[in-house]
Design a protein around this motif. Structure first.
Motif, PDB file in Angstrom:
ATOM      1  N   HIS A  62       0.839  -1.205   0.000  1.00 15.10           N
ATOM      2  CA  HIS A  62       0.000   0.000   0.000  1.00 15.10           C
ATOM      3  C   HIS A  62       0.868   1.246   0.000  1.00 15.10           C
ATOM      4  O   HIS A  62       2.026   1.206   0.413  1.00 15.10           O
ATOM      5  CB  HIS A  62      -0.941   0.010   1.209  1.00 15.10           C
ATOM      6  CG  HIS A  62      -0.288   0.421   2.500  1.00 15.10           C
ATOM      7  ND1 HIS A  62      -0.434   1.675   3.045  1.00 15.10           N
ATOM      8  CD2 HIS A  62       0.512  -0.258   3.344  1.00 15.10           C
ATOM      9  CE1 HIS A  62       0.238   1.738   4.184  1.00 15.10           C
ATOM     10  NE2 HIS A  62       0.827   0.584   4.398  1.00 15.10           N
ATOM     11  N   HIS A  64       0.429   5.907   0.054  1.00 13.55           N
ATOM     12  CA  HIS A  64      -0.339   7.144  -0.049  1.00 13.55           C
ATOM     13  C   HIS A  64       0.661   8.283  -0.192  1.00 13.55           C
ATOM     14  O   HIS A  64       1.861   8.101   0.071  1.00 13.55           O
ATOM     15  CB  HIS A  64      -1.219   7.343   1.194  1.00 13.55           C
ATOM     16  CG  HIS A  64      -0.456   7.418   2.482  1.00 13.55           C
ATOM     17  ND1 HIS A  64       0.181   8.552   2.913  1.00 13.55           N
ATOM     18  CD2 HIS A  64      -0.209   6.480   3.437  1.00 13.55           C
ATOM     19  CE1 HIS A  64       0.762   8.329   4.083  1.00 13.55           C
ATOM     20  NE2 HIS A  64       0.562   7.065   4.428  1.00 13.55           N
ATOM     21  N   ASP A  65       0.147   9.461  -0.599  1.00 20.44           N
ATOM     22  CA  ASP A  65       1.070  10.583  -0.759  1.00 20.44           C
ATOM     23  C   ASP A  65       1.093  11.436   0.511  1.00 20.44           C
ATOM     24  O   ASP A  65       0.529  11.044   1.549  1.00 20.44           O
ATOM     25  CB  ASP A  65       0.722  11.399  -2.016  1.00 20.44           C
ATOM     26  CG  ASP A  65      -0.606  12.140  -1.887  1.00 20.44           C
ATOM     27  OD1 ASP A  65      -1.175  12.177  -0.770  1.00 20.44           O
ATOM     28  OD2 ASP A  65      -1.076  12.689  -2.895  1.00 20.44           O
ATOM     29  N   GLU A  66       1.699  12.613   0.433  1.00 14.21           N
ATOM     30  CA  GLU A  66       1.851  13.483   1.608  1.00 14.21           C
ATOM     31  C   GLU A  66       0.511  13.973   2.147  1.00 14.21           C
ATOM     32  O   GLU A  66       0.421  14.425   3.286  1.00 14.21           O
ATOM     33  CB  GLU A  66       2.728  14.697   1.243  1.00 14.21           C
ATOM     34  CG  GLU A  66       4.184  14.355   0.968  1.00 14.21           C
ATOM     35  CD  GLU A  66       4.949  13.956   2.222  1.00 14.21           C
ATOM     36  OE1 GLU A  66       4.787  14.628   3.250  1.00 14.21           O
ATOM     37  OE2 GLU A  66       5.707  12.963   2.166  1.00 14.21           O
ATOM     38  N   ASN A  67      -0.519  13.942   1.302  1.00 12.24           N
ATOM     39  CA  ASN A  67      -1.856  14.374   1.725  1.00 12.24           C
ATOM     40  C   ASN A  67      -2.793  13.186   1.915  1.00 12.24           C
ATOM     41  O   ASN A  67      -4.010  13.339   1.799  1.00 12.24           O
ATOM     42  CB  ASN A  67      -2.450  15.356   0.713  1.00 12.24           C
ATOM     43  CG  ASN A  67      -1.814  16.722   0.837  1.00 12.24           C
ATOM     44  OD1 ASN A  67      -1.644  17.225   1.941  1.00 12.24           O
ATOM     45  ND2 ASN A  67      -1.426  17.299  -0.289  1.00 12.24           N
ATOM     46  N   LEU A  68      -2.227  12.047   2.184  1.00 13.95           N
ATOM     47  CA  LEU A  68      -3.011  10.844   2.436  1.00 13.95           C
ATOM     48  C   LEU A  68      -4.006  10.576   1.295  1.00 13.95           C
ATOM     49  O   LEU A  68      -5.170  10.263   1.494  1.00 13.95           O
ATOM     50  CB  LEU A  68      -3.752  10.978   3.778  1.00 13.95           C
ATOM     51  CG  LEU A  68      -4.164   9.717   4.533  1.00 13.95           C
ATOM     52  CD1 LEU A  68      -3.095   8.651   4.508  1.00 13.95           C
ATOM     53  CD2 LEU A  68      -4.534  10.069   5.956  1.00 13.95           C
TER      54      LEU A  68
ATOM     55  N   ARG B  23       0.546   8.495   9.486  1.00  8.66           N
ATOM     56  CA  ARG B  23      -0.793   8.682   8.926  1.00  8.66           C
ATOM     57  C   ARG B  23      -1.596   7.395   8.936  1.00  8.66           C
ATOM     58  O   ARG B  23      -2.819   7.423   9.055  1.00  8.66           O
ATOM     59  CB  ARG B  23      -0.703   9.191   7.490  1.00  8.66           C
ATOM     60  CG  ARG B  23      -0.374  10.665   7.263  1.00  8.66           C
ATOM     61  CD  ARG B  23      -0.147  11.459   8.455  1.00  8.66           C
ATOM     62  NE  ARG B  23      -0.018  12.886   8.156  1.00  8.66           N
ATOM     63  CZ  ARG B  23       0.469  13.774   8.997  1.00  8.66           C
ATOM     64  NH1 ARG B  23       0.873  13.388  10.214  1.00  8.66           N
ATOM     65  NH2 ARG B  23       0.550  15.030   8.686  1.00  8.66           N
ATOM     66  N   THR B  24      -0.925   6.293   8.731  1.00 11.63           N
ATOM     67  CA  THR B  24      -1.635   5.005   8.684  1.00 11.63           C
ATOM     68  C   THR B  24      -0.858   3.967   9.488  1.00 11.63           C
ATOM     69  O   THR B  24       0.327   4.135   9.770  1.00 11.63           O
ATOM     70  CB  THR B  24      -1.748   4.463   7.240  1.00 11.63           C
ATOM     71  OG1 THR B  24      -0.433   4.296   6.711  1.00 11.63           O
ATOM     72  CG2 THR B  24      -2.530   5.386   6.342  1.00 11.63           C
ATOM     73  N   LEU B  42      -6.480   4.224   9.615  1.00 11.08           N
ATOM     74  CA  LEU B  42      -6.087   5.432  10.354  1.00 11.08           C
ATOM     75  C   LEU B  42      -6.272   5.188  11.849  1.00 11.08           C
ATOM     76  O   LEU B  42      -7.402   5.061  12.302  1.00 11.08           O
ATOM     77  CB  LEU B  42      -6.959   6.627   9.923  1.00 11.08           C
ATOM     78  CG  LEU B  42      -6.595   7.356   8.643  1.00 11.08           C
ATOM     79  CD1 LEU B  42      -6.589   6.444   7.443  1.00 11.08           C
ATOM     80  CD2 LEU B  42      -7.524   8.528   8.415  1.00 11.08           C
ATOM     81  N   THR B  81       5.500   7.905   5.614  1.00 15.70           N
ATOM     82  CA  THR B  81       5.159   8.951   4.643  1.00 15.70           C
ATOM     83  C   THR B  81       4.269  10.023   5.272  1.00 15.70           C
ATOM     84  O   THR B  81       3.253   9.695   5.884  1.00 15.70           O
ATOM     85  CB  THR B  81       4.405   8.340   3.430  1.00 15.70           C
ATOM     86  OG1 THR B  81       5.188   7.298   2.887  1.00 15.70           O
ATOM     87  CG2 THR B  81       4.123   9.394   2.365  1.00 15.70           C
ATOM     88  N   ALA B  82       4.671  11.272   5.121  1.00 11.22           N
ATOM     89  CA  ALA B  82       3.909  12.448   5.562  1.00 11.22           C
ATOM     90  C   ALA B  82       3.920  12.650   7.076  1.00 11.22           C
ATOM     91  O   ALA B  82       3.277  13.579   7.575  1.00 11.22           O
ATOM     92  CB  ALA B  82       2.459  12.402   5.069  1.00 11.22           C
TER      93      ALA B  82
END
Lengths: 155, 172
Positions: A62, A64-68, B23-24, B42, B81-82
Motif C-alpha cells: 500500500h 499514499h502521498d503526503e496528503n493521504l 498517517r496510517t 487510520l 510517509t507524511a
C-alpha cells in the motif's frame, strides 16, 4: 492471479508480510518479496528471529502521498512456508483495493460498499441513520480556514 | 471484556511520536479460516487510556466481523510517509480488540479525530461536498468503532527489521 501479483508488486519497494506467532496473534514485518516465476511463489527474505510460523499468511502492498491521497493497495492471501532458513508465500488469492482497476474499479467499490452498508442496517432492523452533514461541513470549513491562515503565514 | 493495562503505558517518546504522527498503520485481523487479513487504516492513540481506536464504515465491516469472532489483532506502524519524522522506529503492536455492534454517526466526542482526518487528508472532504456526493458516500460516515488494547509492543530503531527489535513492552 500470478500475473496480476507480479505486475502490481513491481510498483512497490516493500510489502507488509503478516503471519501468526505461536500464541495465534498476527505478527507483521516489512519485507522485500521477490516473485519466483518457476514455482509461482513469492520468496520472502525473513530473519530467523521473526516468530511467524508456517501457515496462513498475507502480503499487503500500500501507499499514499503526503496528503493521504493517491492511494494504492492490494493484498495477497496465501500460505507461508518456512523451511531450512528459507521462506516463501504460496499465493491463494489476489485482493485488489484502492487505486487498482481504474474508474470502473472505483465505481464497483463504491456501489459494493453502499450495498454492504444497506445490508448491515437491514439485517439489524435499523433505519438509515442521520448523518450530521451540517456539523461535518462546519468542521471542514474550520480546517480549511486554518490551512489558509497557515498558508498566509508562510506566503 | 478486553484486559485493562495494569498501569499507564510507559513508552519511549519516539514510539509515542510514531503513534501520533504516522498517517496510517497496517491493521491485521483474523479471517474465519485463520488467515491474517491486513489493510492500511487510520489509528487514533489515547495514551492516557492505553488504547487505540480504529473506525471502519459499515460498508466495509469485515474488520469488525473478524474482531467479533477473534479478538487477536496487530497494528504495524511501518510507513512514515507524511509523518514529518526523520528516521523513526517502526512499531508493532499486538493486542486484543473489541468491536461493539453499534453504528455511530454522531460527531459528539469525535470532533478532534474527524478534524485530524480532514487536516491530514484534505481531499477526503469531497465526500460531503454536495447532495450527490453525500448520497453516494453516506455509507462512509456510518462507522463502527474498534478499540484495541496492546498486549505487546515491539519497535525497531530506524526500521531495520533485519535485527531483533530493541524495544519491547508487555502489558500485564
Amino acid at each position: 492471479m500470478w500475473d496480476e501479483i507480479v505486475e502490481h508488486l513491481a510498483d512497490f519497494e516493500s510489502a507488509v508480510l503478516t503471519g501468526l506467532d505461536a500464541e495465534g496473534y498476527p505478527y507483521s514485518v516489512r519485507c522485500r518479496p521477490r516473485p519466483d516465476p518457476a514455482t509461482r511463489v513469492l520468496r520472502v527474505p525473513l530473519p530467523d528471529y521473526i516468530p511467524i510460523e508456517s501457515g496462513p499468511a498475507s502480503l499487503l502492498c500500500h501507499r499514499h502521498d503526503e496528503n493521504l491521497w493517491r492511494l494504492k493497495s492490494f493484498l495477497v492471501r496465501g500460505t507461508l512456508r518456512r523451511e531450512d532458513g528459507a521462506c516463501s508465500l504460496q499465493p491463494r488469492r489476489f485482493v485488489p483495493a484502492a487505486g487498482i482497476g481504474g474508474p470502473l474499479g472505483m465505481v464497483r467499490f463504491v456501489l459494493g460498499s453502499r450495498r454492504t452498508a444497506k445490508r448491515y442496517l437491514r439485517r439489524r432492523g435499523l433505519s438509515r441513520p442521520h448523518i450530521p452533514w451540517r456539523e461535518i461541513n462546519e468542521l471542514k470549513a474550520q480546517v480549511r480556514a486554518e490551512r489558509e491562515w497557515q498558508a498566509g503565514l508562510r506566503g | 471484556m478486553i484486559p485493562e493495562p495494569e498501569r499507564a503505558l510507559e513508552l519511549p517518546s519516539e514510539v509515542e511520536e510514531v503513534f501520533r504522527e504516522f498517517r496510517t498503520c497496517e491493521m491485521s485481523t483474523l479471517a474465519r479460516d485463520g488467515t491474517p487479513i491486513t489493510w492500511p487504516t487510520l489509528p487514533f492513540w489515547y495514551p492516557d487510556e492505553g488504547r487505540f481506536l480504529i473506525t471502519t464504515s459499515i460498508g466495509l465491516p469485515q474488520k469488525a466481523y473478524n474482531v467479533r469472532r477473534n479478538r487477536r489483532v496487530s497494528l504495524l506502524f511501518s510507513d512514515p510517509t507524511a509523518s514529518g519524522l526523520t528516521d523513526p522506529p517502526r512499531v508493532l503492536v499486538q493486542g486484543d480488540a473489541e468491536a461493539p455492534d453499534e453504528v455511530v454517526t454522531t460527531l459528539d466526542g469525535f470532533e478532534d479525530e474527524l478534524g485530524r482526518v480532514l487536516r491530514r487528508q484534505p481531499a477526503g472532504g469531497f465526500y460531503s461536498s454536495n447532495l450527490l456526493t453525500r448520497y453516494v458516500f453516506e455509507w462512509y460516515y456510518m462507522r463502527l468503532m474498534i478499540h484495541v488494547r496492546p498486549r505487546r509492543i515491539l519497535w525497531w530503531p530506524g526500521g531495520d527489521f533485519g535485527r531483533q527489535p530493541t524495544g519491547a513492552y508487555r502489558v500485564g
